[in-house]
Design an enzyme around this catalytic site. Structure first.
Site, PDB file in Angstrom:
ATOM      1  N   HIS A 102       0.546  -0.751  -0.432  1.00 24.78           N
ATOM      2  CA  HIS A 102       0.031  -0.116  -0.393  1.00 24.78           C
ATOM      3  C   HIS A 102       0.648   1.304  -0.210  1.00 24.78           C
ATOM      4  O   HIS A 102       1.281   1.138   0.921  1.00 24.78           O
ATOM      5  CB  HIS A 102      -0.901   0.421   1.449  1.00 24.78           C
ATOM      6  N   LYS A 150     -11.862   6.919  -8.993  1.00 24.55           N
ATOM      7  CA  LYS A 150     -11.779   8.277  -9.549  1.00 24.55           C
ATOM      8  C   LYS A 150     -12.229   8.846 -10.999  1.00 24.55           C
ATOM      9  O   LYS A 150     -11.853   9.873 -11.310  1.00 24.55           O
ATOM     10  CB  LYS A 150      -9.951   7.926  -9.212  1.00 24.55           C
TER      11      LYS A 150
END
Length: 904
Positions: A151, A570
């Site tokens: 991550h 997004k």
């Protein structure tokens, strides 16, 4: 009493949490006075008092700005770390309180099982008519697989994780009501020691982590936490089944783990064939080392002498076979153990494990052989009065071997479709490859994918890199076994040609079995709104392709599809993303069923709501009927791993919740809802108009300039958080090229949290204007999908702060007056309709515990955010060259992340 303070009321079950927070908060004060100065502690108290007063009066943050502006970077960093340390202890206190509440449920008995646990799930199933026979038939179909991913916004260092575990352990020990005053003092001293060591440890590494570092980070959770709790999970399930049904069937393996670390090549040049091989080797060493250590401990327990008890003939025969197989190891056995057959067999089992590590003669060929040895021990103990003399410990090891094998976690490999396409175009010498449509490309690829013609080899970097990857997978399959490999995921998959391309490349790379098939599960990842809409057509084309269908037949006629929650959000906003994912699952299931293929979904969820985060149980309850079917494969990322698996008791709870949710969704899915036919067009309208509003905002001229000025994205890009860049390599700073995680992270830091709600209000208003208000209220009341969607939006809105967001926005200069009014108006519209449809006077009214947690933190996050704005303005004035200011800004990023418990 004012509204803000009166809202901070702890329910009776949470009063111990209140006491812990007060006690640990005082301990933080003592720490600050000792490590910095008493004057510094006084300054922190003044800032804290101002922040609370601002919240109580709902005043603008200008009073805080005046108090915090212009500080020296080192002083600012210390102030931020002080508030971050408070968040650290509050987060720990809340996690330990979850353990306390779990114990209280367990002490109360099964009449009041903890919601969403295994006891609760089984009682609900029985109440719905599920019999023990039906449950037994379903259990072998259950397959729960959390997949850990690296991550790029993970903000917790390994050194700090270890100290956090020490603090948790001291608080958990203190839950024991029998502790003496001296023991409680010792607990407090241990906590203070770990807290002080944490204060003296930098929050972030000065260098960017390598893939090896990320692998070690994920390995910490797998070997130090999950390895410990897996047997307890099965024991809990057995107990729950026995309590509910009166008897327990033999349990199959229900859980396993996956990882992307070392195999996720998408946008990361640091991942290649070497990291794939290195990861598999490292994981093998890690898990075999754990088995050896556990066998060593087991040996001291299994000291039964044949002069006192018998052992089974099968175990004796196995011991003789191993003496012949491993004569040198047998010769090293101690003579005084000659009458202890369990211990002698244990010695030789450890020798076989060492041979497996060394690739030497006598190695175990597969985990099943080690399982067989452990089962021999269990059967012999059970037959010879040994149920209470080591059987329990041996069985725990057996559950671990079944769960982790010799590979610890299955390694997925991921690469973007365009990388494969460029390699094939170069191999075929076709300069117009991208200009051809999917049907034309599929026709060209067919013979290569089928193995009829060899795909030409060419000497260029892209082809050589892919050849090495597939060769590494072929070698791994031989060396580590098929179970060590997960799926090959094609990110940004658009059509069937993208899948056939991988099949052709795999053949060229030598990944072919003895039957001439490619032993690889190829998984298209649909990420954008358009690809989700077109996903059904892609899968239909793929399953109708004779070459691919032959490949699929060799893979058991099971096709996995990965759903991307991040990029779809997004791309089109959260409403379009959520609805697109819901519709895609329904349509994909129908298409696969018509073609006789079992379809399973791999959910690419992130930690934030904007990236698909949220409670697994609620997500599965809201999922389309039939979409689970016994299987849950889901990514676990960054702070989610830390939050769900950082503490053993909470890791166990997380595994129970996932397993219970899968059982409920699979055995007794919701009945078909006829009203959905009426609701879907309304949701279509909400999603469509929401997307229009969202894209009008993010697609406006100069928006990317506004984004880069109104958020700390430039700081995030400078942080050494992950091995993968924040943008796709070689591409500009357009929104489409920015990865979803830093996109969400930046808005979360600016407290606007745009990706988690923007456009929703416009979509809901459009539906109301079209005459659907009553239908929306009905949907909110009776449709789990829509209710969960609104609840998630409410949670995001509760974590945001418009006043702080405005401070960040003003950093954009003239762009502020263009963009911020849009944010303010859309926020008011969204908040108004979410509260109205949920029939709530305030956000999170239905979840007072979460509301309290957020309100408890906000006054402590505010000073960090205000300071962040001041530091950001000053740092940018130096063209980003002042390293002291950057260090203080990095501390701010970590502090806000600790406070909102959310990164990307």
């Amino acid at each position: 009493m004012n509204e803000y303070r009166s809202s901070l009321v702890f329910a009776t079950p949470d009063l111990p949490l209140r006491d812990d927070v007060r006690r640990l908060g005082a301990l933080v004060g003592d720490l600050l006075a000792e490590q910095v100065s008493a004057e510094f502690l006084d300054e922190i108290e003044r800032v804290r008092t101002t922040a609370i007063s601002r919240r109580e009066s709902d005043a603008p943050p200008s009073t805080l700005s005046e108090q915090l502006a212009g500080r020296q970077p080192r002083d600012a960093e210390a102030l931020v770390r002080a508030f971050s340390t408070y968040f650290q202890v509050v987060n720990i206190a809340e996690r330990v309180h979850r353990i306390r509440r779990r114990r209280e449920y367990q002490r109360s008995g099964t009449d009041t099982p903890q919601p969403d646990g295994l006891h609760d799930a089984l009682r609900r199933l029985k109440a719905q008519g599920v019999t023990l026979d039906e449950l037994s038939q379903w259990l072998p179909r259950i397959d729960v697989e959390p997949v850990f991913t690296a991550h790029p916004t993970e903000a917790v260092r390994r050194a700090l994780l270890e100290k956090e575990q020490l603090m948790v352990a001291s608080l958990v020990d203190n839950l024991d009501g029998m502790r003496t005053p001296n023991e409680r003092a010792s607990d407090a001293a241990r906590f203070r020691m770990a807290l002080t060591a944490s204060w003296q440890t930098a929050d972030s590494s000065p260098v960017r982590p390598t893939v090896d570092d990320e692998r070690e980070h994920v390995g910490f959770y797998l070997t130090q936490v999950l390895y410990r709790v897996i047997p307890v999970m099965y024991e809990t399930l057995e107990h729950a089944i026995e309590e509910t049904y009166g008897s327990v069937p033999a349990l199959p393996r229900l859980l396993r783990f996956g990882t992307w670390v070392g195999g996720d090549m998408d946008g990361n040049p640091n991942v290649d064939a070497k990291t794939i091989a290195g990861t598999l080797d490292a994981q093998r060493r890690a898990v075999l080392d754990r088995y050896q250590k556990e066998l060593w401990q087991l040996a001291s327990l299994l000291s039964q002498s044949t002069t006192l008890v018998q052992v089974s003939g099968e175990l004796t025969a196995q011991l003789e076979r191993y003496r012949a197989l491993l004569p040198d190891a047998a010769a090293r056995s101690r003579p005084r153990h000659g009458d202890m057959p369990y211990r002698l067999l244990n010695d030789l089992m450890r020798a076989r494990l060492q041979a497996t590590l060394d690739d030497a003669d006598g190695a175990y060929a597969a985990p099943s052989e080690l399982e067989h040895d452990l089962q021999l021990i269990l059967d012999s103990l059970q037959a010879n009065k040994g149920l209470h003399a080591g059987w329990f410990a041996a069985r725990r090891l057996l559950w671990r071997v079944r769960s982790f094998g010799f590979h610890l976690a299955r390694l997925d490999v991921r690469q973007e479709s365009s990388v494969h396409a460029r390699a094939v175009a170069d191999a075929l010498g076709q300069t117009d490859w991208d200009a051809q449509d999917a049907t034309q490309r599929a026709a060209v690829l067919g013979p290569y994918a089928a193995g009829q013609d060899p795909l030409p080899r060419v000497d260029d970097e892209g082809n050589a890199r892919l050849d090495a990857v597939f060769a590494a997978l072929a070698d791994a399959r031989t060396r580590h076994g098929a179970d060590a490999l997960g799926s090959y995921i094609i990110s940004m998959a658009h059509n069937r040609a993208d899948v056939l391309t991988v099949l052709a490349l795999a053949r060229r790379g030598g990944l072919v079995d003895d039957a001439g098939a490619v032993p690889l599960d190829i998984v298209p990842l649909f990420e954008t709104v358009d690809d989700l809409r077109g996903g059904t057509g892609t899968v239909q084309d793929l399953l109708a392709d004779p070459v691919y269908r032959q490949h699929l037949a060799a893979r058991g006629d099971t096709q996995m599809v990965m759903l991307g929650y991040s990029d779809s959000g997004k791309d089109g906003g959260i409403a379009a993303s959520r609805w697109g994912l819901q519709r895609a699952q329904v349509e994909l299931l129908e298409a696969a069923a018509e073609l006789g293929v079992r379809l399973t979904f791999f959910h690419g969820r992130g930690g934030s709501i904007a990236r698909g985060g949220g409670k697994t149980s609620r997500a599965l309850d809201a999922a389309p009927r039939g979409s689970v079917d016994g299987r849950l494969r889901v990514t676990e990322q960054g702070e989610v791993i830390h939050r769900k698996y950082g503490i053993r008791a909470l890791a166990l709870r997380s595994l129970e919740q996932m397993t219970g949710a899968v059982l409920l969704s699979s055995l007794r899915p919701r009945a078909p809802e006829p009203r959905e036919a009426r609701w879907r067009p309304v949701m279509d309208l909400v999603a469509e108009r929401s997307t229009v509003a969202y894209r009008a905002f993010v697609g406006a001229p100069e928006f990317m300039q506004y984004f880069r000025l109104a958020t700390p994205i430039d700081v995030i890009e400078r942080m050494t958080l992950g091995s993968r860049p924040s943008r796709r390599l070689g591409q500009d700073a357009a929104l489409s090229n920015l990865r979803a995680i830093p996109w969400v992270f930046a808005w979360s830091q600016a407290r606007a949290v745009i990706p988690g709600w923007y456009g929703v209000g416009s979509g809901l208003q459009a539906a109301v204007d079209a005459g659907h208000e009553e239908t929306l209220r009905e949907m909110a009341q009776d449709w789990p999908f829509f209710r969960t969607f609104l609840d998630d939006i409410a949670m995001v809105l509760s974590k945001g702060d418009l006043n702080i967001a405005e401070l960040f926005s003003r950093l954009s200069g003239d762009l502020h007056t263009r963009f911020f009014p849009l944010i303010r108006d859309e926020l008011a519209l969204t908040k108004g309709w979410v509260k109205a449809l949920l029939q709530q006077q305030s956000l999170l009214q239905h979840d007072p515990r979460l509301a309290l947690s957020i309100r408890l933190r906000n006054p402590y996050i505010d000073p960090i955010s205000v300071l962040q704005v001041d530091l950001l303005q000053r740092w940018r004035a130096t063209d980003g060259e002042d390293e002291a200011l950057l260090r203080a800004l990095v501390a701010c990023v970590n502090g806000v992340s600790q406070g909102v418990q959310n990164t990307g």
